[in-house]
Design an enzyme around this catalytic site. Structure first.
Site, PDB file in Angstrom:
ATOM      1  N   CYS A 222    -114.928  51.638 -73.068  1.00 17.87           N
ATOM      2  CA  CYS A 222    -115.055  50.540 -74.039  1.00 17.87           C
ATOM      3  C   CYS A 222    -115.107  51.174 -75.432  1.00 17.87           C
ATOM      4  O   CYS A 222    -114.671  52.326 -75.601  1.00 17.87           O
ATOM      5  CB  CYS A 222    -116.270  49.666 -73.744  1.00 17.87           C
ATOM      6  SG  CYS A 222    -117.862  50.521 -73.812  1.00 17.87           S
TER       7      CYS A 222
ATOM      8  N   ASN B 233    -119.394  52.757 -75.674  1.00 17.80           N
ATOM      9  CA  ASN B 233    -119.963  53.343 -74.437  1.00 17.80           C
ATOM     10  C   ASN B 233    -121.485  53.177 -74.374  1.00 17.80           C
ATOM     11  O   ASN B 233    -122.199  54.047 -73.902  1.00 17.80           O
ATOM     12  CB  ASN B 233    -119.561  54.831 -74.304  1.00 17.80           C
ATOM     13  CG  ASN B 233    -119.875  55.442 -72.947  1.00 17.80           C
ATOM     14  OD1 ASN B 233    -120.183  56.631 -72.851  1.00 17.80           O
ATOM     15  ND2 ASN B 233    -119.802  54.674 -71.886  1.00 17.80           N
TER      16      ASN B 233
ATOM     17  N   CYS C 287    -122.558  49.500 -73.986  1.00 18.41           N
ATOM     18  CA  CYS C 287    -122.745  48.163 -73.388  1.00 18.41           C
ATOM     19  C   CYS C 287    -121.848  47.963 -72.166  1.00 18.41           C
ATOM     20  O   CYS C 287    -122.315  47.995 -71.026  1.00 18.41           O
ATOM     21  CB  CYS C 287    -122.473  47.056 -74.413  1.00 18.41           C
ATOM     22  SG  CYS C 287    -123.626  47.065 -75.813  1.00 18.41           S
ATOM     23  N   ARG C 288    -120.551  47.738 -72.379  1.00 20.84           N
ATOM     24  CA  ARG C 288    -119.689  47.314 -71.269  1.00 20.84           C
ATOM     25  C   ARG C 288    -119.347  48.426 -70.281  1.00 20.84           C
ATOM     26  O   ARG C 288    -119.519  48.241 -69.069  1.00 20.84           O
ATOM     27  CB  ARG C 288    -118.395  46.688 -71.822  1.00 20.84           C
ATOM     28  CG  ARG C 288    -118.635  45.376 -72.537  1.00 20.84           C
ATOM     29  CD  ARG C 288    -117.445  44.977 -73.367  1.00 20.84           C
ATOM     30  NE  ARG C 288    -117.227  45.894 -74.474  1.00 20.84           N
ATOM     31  CZ  ARG C 288    -116.204  45.872 -75.296  1.00 20.84           C
ATOM     32  NH1 ARG C 288    -115.263  44.961 -75.124  1.00 20.84           N
ATOM     33  NH2 ARG C 288    -116.100  46.737 -76.280  1.00 20.84           N
ATOM     34  N   SER C 289    -118.852  49.573 -70.785  1.00 19.76           N
ATOM     35  CA  SER C 289    -118.427  50.600 -69.816  1.00 19.76           C
ATOM     36  C   SER C 289    -119.603  51.222 -69.054  1.00 19.76           C
ATOM     37  O   SER C 289    -119.450  51.529 -67.866  1.00 19.76           O
ATOM     38  CB  SER C 289    -117.523  51.660 -70.460  1.00 19.76           C
ATOM     39  OG  SER C 289    -118.154  52.337 -71.512  1.00 19.76           O
TER      40      SER C 289
ATOM     41  N   ASP D 269    -117.186  41.682 -75.828  1.00 21.00           N
ATOM     42  CA  ASP D 269    -118.189  42.623 -76.330  1.00 21.00           C
ATOM     43  C   ASP D 269    -119.502  41.871 -76.575  1.00 21.00           C
ATOM     44  O   ASP D 269    -119.531  40.948 -77.388  1.00 21.00           O
ATOM     45  CB  ASP D 269    -117.636  43.214 -77.637  1.00 21.00           C
ATOM     46  CG  ASP D 269    -118.568  44.239 -78.241  1.00 21.00           C
ATOM     47  OD1 ASP D 269    -119.677  44.421 -77.707  1.00 21.00           O
ATOM     48  OD2 ASP D 269    -118.169  44.849 -79.249  1.00 21.00           O
TER      49      ASP D 269
END
Ligand code: 4NP
Length: 162
Positions: free
Chosen positions: A11, A14, A16-18, A129
């Protein structure tokens, strides 16, 4: 024994999402007793948060849903990550175009996948996001990533006869 499959989730930051994708996918793999067949990691296209733990909201919401988010933020390494990983799975269009930009000779395009392609339930163009959002944004990310990671796992399992 064959080489483990190397999977990298990417993401922007690195944090939050990934990292969530990494934790969700690791749990699915563990639940199927396939740990030895995988190397699973995550990275960001930007390095602003390098060395940091995941965002506290990512960690808290993950824990509430049964996921241990332990990753430390690191930037995507070009070309090492392109070479080392078999599947590079991005969260949004910006991540995708950024990796294509890094891959100036277009050697690795076939390794780059969009996370939402693997969703069976959610019909989305990107994994949104949550960084500037509230608690519901973090919950939604987990919902989407559970859906996507399950679909991705099934695809890999079939492709590699696991
Ligand atoms: P991520 O979210 O890409 O899912 O880790 C973000 C993290 C940090 C920032 C933006 C998005 N930031 O602007 O610092």
């Amino acid at each position: 024994m064959t080489k483990p499959l190397h999977v990298l989730f990417v993401c922007l930051g690195n944090i939050c999402r990934s990292p969530t994708a990494e934790a969700v996918f690791k749990k699915i793999v563990q639940d199927h007793n396939l740990d030895a067949k995988f190397v699973i990691d995550s990275a960001g296209t930007a390095g602003h948060h390098e060395g940091e733990e995941a965002d506290p909201r990512t960690i808290d919401h993950g824990l509430q849903r049964g996921y241990n988010v332990t990753s430390i933020s690191r930037p995507f390494k070009n070309p090492k990550d392109f070479e080392n990983f078999d599947y590079i799975v991005v969260m949004d269009e910006d991540n995708y175009s950024e990796l294509l930009r890094f891959d100036s000779r277009k050697n690795y395009k076939t390794k780059i996948h969009k996370m939402v392609q693997f969703c069976k339930i959610h019909k989305l163009k990107i994994v949104p996001d949550p960084y500037y959002g509230g608690p519901e944004a973090f919950e939604h990310v987990i919902d989407v990533l559970e859906d996507a990671c399950q679909g991705f796992f099934e695809k890999i399992k079939t492709e590699h006869n696991l």
